[in-house]
Design an enzyme around this catalytic site. Structure first.
Site, PDB file in Angstrom:
ATOM      1  N   ASP A  61      -7.240  -7.798  -3.372  1.00  0.00           N
ATOM      2  CA  ASP A  61      -6.244  -8.047  -2.306  1.00  0.00           C
ATOM      3  C   ASP A  61      -5.951  -9.553  -2.212  1.00  0.00           C
ATOM      4  O   ASP A  61      -4.780  -9.953  -2.270  1.00  0.00           O
ATOM      5  CB  ASP A  61      -6.703  -7.470  -0.959  1.00  0.00           C
ATOM      6  N   ILE A 102      -0.872  -9.355   9.640  1.00  0.00           N
ATOM      7  CA  ILE A 102       0.097 -10.212   8.942  1.00  0.00           C
ATOM      8  C   ILE A 102       1.457 -10.197   9.640  1.00  0.00           C
ATOM      9  O   ILE A 102       2.165 -11.212   9.648  1.00  0.00           O
ATOM     10  CB  ILE A 102       0.224  -9.846   7.435  1.00  0.00           C
ATOM     11  N   SER A 162       5.322   1.342  14.774  1.00  0.00           N
ATOM     12  CA  SER A 162       3.901   1.221  14.452  1.00  0.00           C
ATOM     13  C   SER A 162       3.177   2.258  15.293  1.00  0.00           C
ATOM     14  O   SER A 162       3.600   2.530  16.422  1.00  0.00           O
ATOM     15  CB  SER A 162       3.431  -0.192  14.815  1.00  0.00           C
ATOM     16  N   ARG A 163       2.100   2.833  14.750  1.00  0.00           N
ATOM     17  CA  ARG A 163       1.427   3.901  15.493  1.00  0.00           C
ATOM     18  C   ARG A 163       0.775   3.355  16.761  1.00  0.00           C
ATOM     19  O   ARG A 163       0.757   4.007  17.793  1.00  0.00           O
ATOM     20  CB  ARG A 163       0.380   4.579  14.608  1.00  0.00           C
ATOM     21  N   LYS A 191       2.934  -7.856   0.121  1.00  0.00           N
ATOM     22  CA  LYS A 191       2.167  -7.767  -1.122  1.00  0.00           C
ATOM     23  C   LYS A 191       0.892  -6.962  -0.868  1.00  0.00           C
ATOM     24  O   LYS A 191       0.401  -7.021   0.249  1.00  0.00           O
ATOM     25  CB  LYS A 191       1.824  -9.143  -1.697  1.00  0.00           C
TER      26      LYS A 191
HETATM   27  P1  NAP Z   1      -3.849  -4.557   9.088  1.00  0.00           P
HETATM   28  O1  NAP Z   1      -3.666  -5.438  10.267  1.00  0.00           O
HETATM   29  O2  NAP Z   1      -5.145  -3.858   8.900  1.00  0.00           O
HETATM   30  O3  NAP Z   1      -2.712  -3.440   8.992  1.00  0.00           O
HETATM   31  C1  NAP Z   1      -1.379  -3.642   9.399  1.00  0.00           C
HETATM   32  C2  NAP Z   1      -0.912  -2.472  10.230  1.00  0.00           C
HETATM   33  O4  NAP Z   1      -0.618  -1.365   9.376  1.00  0.00           O
HETATM   34  C3  NAP Z   1      -1.955  -1.928  11.188  1.00  0.00           C
HETATM   35  O5  NAP Z   1      -2.046  -2.696  12.358  1.00  0.00           O
HETATM   36  C4  NAP Z   1      -1.482  -0.521  11.435  1.00  0.00           C
HETATM   37  O6  NAP Z   1      -0.604  -0.484  12.570  1.00  0.00           O
HETATM   38  C5  NAP Z   1      -0.729  -0.188  10.150  1.00  0.00           C
HETATM   39  N1  NAP Z   1      -1.512   0.820   9.431  1.00  0.00           N
HETATM   40  C6  NAP Z   1      -2.823   0.818   9.173  1.00  0.00           C
HETATM   41  N2  NAP Z   1      -3.183   1.959   8.557  1.00  0.00           N
HETATM   42  C7  NAP Z   1      -2.059   2.675   8.446  1.00  0.00           C
HETATM   43  C8  NAP Z   1      -1.771   3.969   7.945  1.00  0.00           C
HETATM   44  N3  NAP Z   1      -2.739   4.761   7.503  1.00  0.00           N
HETATM   45  N4  NAP Z   1      -0.504   4.414   7.957  1.00  0.00           N
HETATM   46  C9  NAP Z   1       0.476   3.667   8.479  1.00  0.00           C
HETATM   47  N5  NAP Z   1       0.255   2.434   9.014  1.00  0.00           N
HETATM   48  C10 NAP Z   1      -0.993   1.964   8.986  1.00  0.00           C
HETATM   49  O7  NAP Z   1      -3.586  -5.343   7.726  1.00  0.00           O
HETATM   50  P2  NAP Z   1      -2.882  -6.746   7.445  1.00  0.00           P
HETATM   51  O8  NAP Z   1      -3.931  -7.766   7.283  1.00  0.00           O
HETATM   52  O9  NAP Z   1      -1.757  -6.980   8.366  1.00  0.00           O
HETATM   53  O10 NAP Z   1      -2.347  -6.440   5.955  1.00  0.00           O
HETATM   54  C11 NAP Z   1      -1.234  -5.607   5.714  1.00  0.00           C
HETATM   55  C12 NAP Z   1      -0.645  -5.986   4.360  1.00  0.00           C
HETATM   56  O11 NAP Z   1      -0.305  -7.370   4.404  1.00  0.00           O
HETATM   57  C13 NAP Z   1      -1.635  -5.813   3.189  1.00  0.00           C
HETATM   58  O12 NAP Z   1      -0.957  -5.334   2.078  1.00  0.00           O
HETATM   59  C14 NAP Z   1      -2.142  -7.222   2.943  1.00  0.00           C
HETATM   60  O13 NAP Z   1      -2.487  -7.431   1.586  1.00  0.00           O
HETATM   61  C15 NAP Z   1      -0.909  -8.039   3.306  1.00  0.00           C
HETATM   62  N6  NAP Z   1      -1.253  -9.412   3.692  1.00  0.00           N
HETATM   63  C16 NAP Z   1      -2.214  -9.675   4.614  1.00  0.00           C
HETATM   64  C17 NAP Z   1      -2.569 -10.996   4.882  1.00  0.00           C
HETATM   65  C18 NAP Z   1      -3.605 -11.357   5.922  1.00  0.00           C
HETATM   66  O14 NAP Z   1      -3.920 -12.547   6.055  1.00  0.00           O
HETATM   67  N7  NAP Z   1      -4.133 -10.425   6.682  1.00  0.00           N
HETATM   68  C19 NAP Z   1      -1.929 -12.039   4.203  1.00  0.00           C
HETATM   69  C20 NAP Z   1      -0.918 -11.742   3.329  1.00  0.00           C
HETATM   70  C21 NAP Z   1      -0.587 -10.431   3.068  1.00  0.00           C
HETATM   71  P3  NAP Z   1      -0.566   0.809  13.500  1.00  0.00           P
HETATM   72  O15 NAP Z   1      -1.966   1.286  13.700  1.00  0.00           O
HETATM   73  O16 NAP Z   1       0.074   0.299  14.752  1.00  0.00           O
HETATM   74  O17 NAP Z   1       0.279   1.819  12.746  1.00  0.00           O
END
Ligand code: NAP
Length: 308
Positions: A168, A14, A36-37, A90
């Site tokens: 979610d 996101i 970010s990690r 969110k």
């Molecule tokens: P994602 O790509 O799986 O996670 C985002 C980043 O968070 C990862 O690349 C990782 O970066 C970091 N992360 C993962 N596990 C972690 C941990 N244990 N501790 C600290 N950092 C961690 O997920 P995403 O789809 O972007 O979603 C993230 C949030 O945005 C969620 O709450 C989701 O509901 C919301 N969202 C997503 C979308 C969508 O379309 N995907 C839309 C609207 C809102 P590093 O490994 O570099 O730390």
């Protein structure tokens, strides 16, 4: 007022899809660092922890926290204590208690906290709210059905406790519902379907009523292949209203309503800038409260194991 020096934390899907392009186009913000990690953002200093980032770039005014919800509280707590304004993706946290605690802390420290609900900024939402506010609603039916394999590949966190599973995406529908309904709604009963090998539901069926007795039925399902559906259908005294595709289109009595262009994340950043400039916070936990109620009230059914 000079631009707000912003940092992104949790550079994943996101952050790349929505946050970075929206920040780039908003003159109220300058992106100055990322933490970010594993992920990085080109052209700015990158750090693997927020602590290292705050030490190296003390001019940061605000952070956008884009990691999964289970890990957001600790980051938000650290950022608020460091005196930064905080934008929460969110859902704003893994529990209601932690979000309420963050709101109090932000107030105490005099920084802005924004619990963002992107679907509320979908083009059709305000027109739907205004229509429902001026007509009698007979019933509401939410159908939020999508293919988890397509939208959430390899996201283990989403299947873990606190990852919310089908809520979610479902919480996006609840964020719209709680914004457009003129009266509060309550969950009366629910069924949550859990794959035998997962800690979060793959489907949920919620029976709600409004404070004045209007029935509201929500169906969330992650097993939908083919056409994806994110619709809210309201039967009213002035005909049927359908908010289609997550709020991007609206029909009333079968006729399409003319709407502005889609700009959910640009609008979120506009709102965040306003909050920071005016020393305010915006932390509405109503959508997350309904999810918590569903977990509290819901009957559990166990269904076939889910494999990516
Ligand atoms: P994602 O790509 O799986 O996670 C985002 C980043 O968070 C990862 O690349 C990782 O970066 C970091 N992360 C993962 N596990 C972690 C941990 N244990 N501790 C600290 N950092 C961690 O997920 P995403 O789809 O972007 O979603 C993230 C949030 O945005 C969620 O709450 C989701 O509901 C919301 N969202 C997503 C979308 C969508 O379309 N995907 C839309 C609207 C809102 P590093 O490994 O570099 O730390």
């Amino acid at each position: 007022m000079p631009p707000i020096n912003l940092a992104i934390v949790g550079v994943g899907k996101i952050a790349r899809d929505q946050h970075l392009p929206s920040i780039e186009r908003n003159a109220d913000f300058t992106l100055v660092a990322a933490a970010s990690r594993n992920g990085t953002v080109d052209g700015i200093p990158n750090f693997t922890t927020m602590k290292a980032m705050f030490e190296a770039v003390p001019t940061i005014d605000a952070v956008s926290l884009c990691m999964p919800p289970q890990f957001r509280y600790d980051a938000a707590y650290e950022a608020i204590l460091a005196g930064k304004h905080v934008f929460l993706e969110k859902p704003p946290g893994a529990t209601l208690s932690e979000v309420e605690s963050l709101a109090s802390l932000a107030n105490e420290k005099g920084v802005s906290l924004f619990a963002s609900w992107h679907s509320r900024y979908a083009p059709g939402v305000e027109a739907a709210k205004s229509f429902l506010g001026s007509n009698t609603i007979q019933s509401v039916h939410i159908v939020w059905k999508e293919d988890v394999r397509h939208w959430h590949p390899n996201q283990d966190w989403i299947w873990q406790a606190g990852g919310l599973g089908v809520f979610d995406p479902g919480i996006n529908a609840l964020s719209i519902l709680t914004h457009i309904m003129p009266n509060p709604v309550f969950i009366r009963s629910a069924t949550l379907e859990f794959p035998e090998n997962r800690q979060a539901p793959i489907a949920a069926d919620l029976k709600m009523t409004s404070a004045i007795g209007t029935p509201v039925h929500a169906e969330f399902d992650w097993r939908q292949t083919g056409k994806q559906t994110w619709d809210i259908i309201a039967e009213t005294s002035a005909g049927q209203m359908i908010l289609i595709d997550g709020g991007s289109k609206l029909t009333i009595g079968g006729k399409a309503v003319s709407l502005p262009e889609e700009a959910e994340y640009p609008e979120l950043y506009r709102r965040f800038a306003d909050l920071v400039k005016n020393g305010k916070s915006d932390v509405d936990i109503a959508p997350l409260r309904h999810v918590a109620d569903a977990f509290m009230m819901g009957e559990r059914a166990f269904v076939e194991p889910f494999h990516d």
